[in-house]
Scaffold this motif. Structure first.
Motif, mmCIF file in Angstrom:
data_model
loop_
_atom_site.group_PDB
_atom_site.id
_atom_site.type_symbol
_atom_site.label_atom_id
_atom_site.label_comp_id
_atom_site.label_asym_id
_atom_site.label_seq_id
_atom_site.Cartn_x
_atom_site.Cartn_y
_atom_site.Cartn_z
ATOM 1 N N ALA A 7 0.903 -1.159 0.000
ATOM 2 C CA ALA A 7 0.000 0.000 0.000
ATOM 3 C C ALA A 7 0.940 1.207 0.000
ATOM 4 O O ALA A 7 2.127 1.056 0.316
ATOM 5 C CB ALA A 7 -0.897 -0.016 1.245
ATOM 6 N N ARG A 134 -0.419 8.390 10.579
ATOM 7 C CA ARG A 134 -1.004 7.063 10.781
ATOM 8 C C ARG A 134 -0.886 6.652 12.246
ATOM 9 O O ARG A 134 -0.012 7.134 12.966
ATOM 10 C CB ARG A 134 -0.287 6.021 9.928
ATOM 11 C CG ARG A 134 -0.506 6.157 8.433
ATOM 12 C CD ARG A 134 0.401 5.163 7.757
ATOM 13 N NE ARG A 134 0.026 4.906 6.387
ATOM 14 C CZ ARG A 134 0.806 5.213 5.361
ATOM 15 N NH1 ARG A 134 1.981 5.788 5.539
ATOM 16 N NH2 ARG A 134 0.421 4.916 4.128
ATOM 17 N N GLU A 156 -5.692 3.987 9.930
ATOM 18 C CA GLU A 156 -6.098 4.802 8.777
ATOM 19 C C GLU A 156 -6.143 3.968 7.496
ATOM 20 O O GLU A 156 -6.977 4.207 6.625
ATOM 21 C CB GLU A 156 -5.159 5.998 8.607
ATOM 22 C CG GLU A 156 -5.272 7.041 9.710
ATOM 23 C CD GLU A 156 -4.604 6.624 11.028
ATOM 24 O OE1 GLU A 156 -3.907 5.583 11.048
ATOM 25 O OE2 GLU A 156 -4.796 7.334 12.026
ATOM 26 N N ASP A 157 -5.260 3.017 7.385
ATOM 27 C CA ASP A 157 -5.214 2.168 6.180
ATOM 28 C C ASP A 157 -6.056 0.899 6.328
ATOM 29 O O ASP A 157 -6.215 0.154 5.370
ATOM 30 C CB ASP A 157 -3.763 1.773 5.878
ATOM 31 C CG ASP A 157 -2.883 2.978 5.604
ATOM 32 O OD1 ASP A 157 -2.413 3.601 6.579
ATOM 33 O OD2 ASP A 157 -2.711 3.315 4.419
#
Ligand code: FEO
Length: 396
Positions: A7, A134, A156-157
């Motif tokens: 990511a 994050r 957050e991801d």
């Protein structure tokens, strides 16, 4: 091949161990991987490491992204040496004063493995750590499968770094579940059956807890095998089913043989089971690895175990399998024992006692035949197979 950006700003910097074939008694006939993750944010975090002998390979991979000395903190989700063995070497490069976040039990376990003092920082479920943009959140997963295990969730991801959970001992060209399709599931099943089955009740609680916390996942990243980015529901659903120990109309006839008599009995018993509509698998322990047999146990409703009598005892491979299966605690199975013998014939009774000790619902009495089964003996074996099928409660 690595590192892989899984990511934006998040990398798998782990390694593939193509050649390992035995992982403390588990046959890893397609190798395994030790995944570890680098999150590059305002602060740079390394989540888990690899086996000691791969430390330099991992450092070289990290160095293609950032100088390892720029790493601000390390998270150790699990003490076992396939994920922490490289920690001292990594910290030597990263900086031994940098914090290593782990669970309380992880702190204890790491200190007992490594003499060199590191800057361990214990965290608990619910604790969070900001990397800037994050946030890492920690969830202890005690006894899944060591006391120290924990998950790290990148909020957050929506990425879960799940340590051993949801992993597979598999090394291949693929890195993600969608690159493997259904072929990933037998590896995940084998992993569950051989590593996690005994903790099935805890896994059910954990799945329930994760549901209540409302966690959602865009990616689940175990420390072994491919990462889940497409079919998270598939592995979560499978874990629920396996942890509930749901079985099907399937029976295993697990045996070893000296002069083929117990094999002939096994195949006739399997024939009786098949005639009753059961999917029956005769599995010769001389040719089937204990960990592959255990994978089949995961969804089998009955386990029929056979051995010749050797020196007033069960055959060593059968004793090995029984010990292995006992430790993994399959529940709610039907059990039965059989075997050929010459003059004393203790094996059937001994197997029956072992299976009974695992709380299997036993089909009694077991079946033992002298020396070589004749036509009547083989007919008795088929009838025994049908008796086991009846104890399984139909074909559902
Ligand atoms: Fe992959 Fe429990 O270590």
């Amino acid at each position: 091949m690595r590192p892989i950006e899984i990511a934006p700003g998040i990398y798998d910097v782990g390694v593939k161990d193509w050649n390992i074939r035995d992982f403390h008694g588990y046959s890893t006939y397609q190798g395994t991987t030790y995944n570890a993750f680098l999150v590059v944010d305002d602060k740079i975090a390394l989540i888990d490491t690899v086996k000691k002998e791969f430390a330099d390979q991992m450092l070289r991979q990290i160095a293609t992204i950032v100088d390892p000395r720029r790493i601000d903190l390390v998270v150790s989700n699990h003490t076992e040496m396939d994920h922490s063995g490289a920690l001292p070497r990594i910290m030597h490069r990263v900086g031994e004063d940098k914090p290593v976040y782990c669970s309380k039990m992880g702190l204890k376990g790491l200190k007992q493995h490594f003499r060199a003092p590191l800057n361990y920082q214990a965290v608990s479920t619910g604790d969070e750590l900001s990397l800037g943009r994050r946030t890492l959140a920690f969830l202890e997963t005690r006894m899944l499968h060591w006391p120290d295990n924990m998950f790290t969730y990148l909020k957050e991801d929506q990425i879960l770094f799940s340590s051993d959970a949801f992993g597979q001992h598999y090394a291949g060209p693929e890195n993600f579940d969608d690159e493997m399709g259904e072929a990933v599931m037998p590896h995940a099943k084998k992993y569950f059956a051989n590593i996690l089955l005994l903790y099935a009740p805890l896994i059910l609680k954990l799945l329930d807890q994760v549901g209540k916390m409302g966690l959602t996942f865009k990616m689940i990243c175990p420390d072994h095998g491919v990462l889940w980015r497409r079919d998270m529901h598939k592995i979560l659903e499978a874990y629920g089913r396996w942890a509930r120990q749901e079985t099907s109309a399937k029976a295993l006839v697990v045996y070893d043989t000296m002069w083929q008599s117990t094999r002939h009995m096994a195949e006739a018993i399997a024939g009786g089971l098949a005639a009753a509509g059961v999917r029956a698998l005769p599995l010769d322990l001389r040719h089937c690895h204990r960990s592959d047999v255990m994978t089949e146990v995961l969804d089998a409703r009955a386990v029929v175990v056979g051995s010749p009598t050797l020196n007033n005892n069960v055959f060593p491979t059968v004793a090995d399998f029984l010990t292995y299966m006992k430790g993994l605690k399959p529940l709610g199975r039907v059990g039965a024992a059989f075997g050929s013998y010459g003059w004393s014939g203790e094996a059937v009774k001994l197997i029956g006692a072992e299976l009974g000790g695992m709380n299997f619902r036993m089909v009694e009495p077991g079946l033992r035949l002298p020396y070589v089964p004749d036509a009547d003996g083989l007919a008795a074996c088929e009838a025994f197979g049908r008796q086991v099928a009846a104890a399984m409660g139909g074909n559902a």
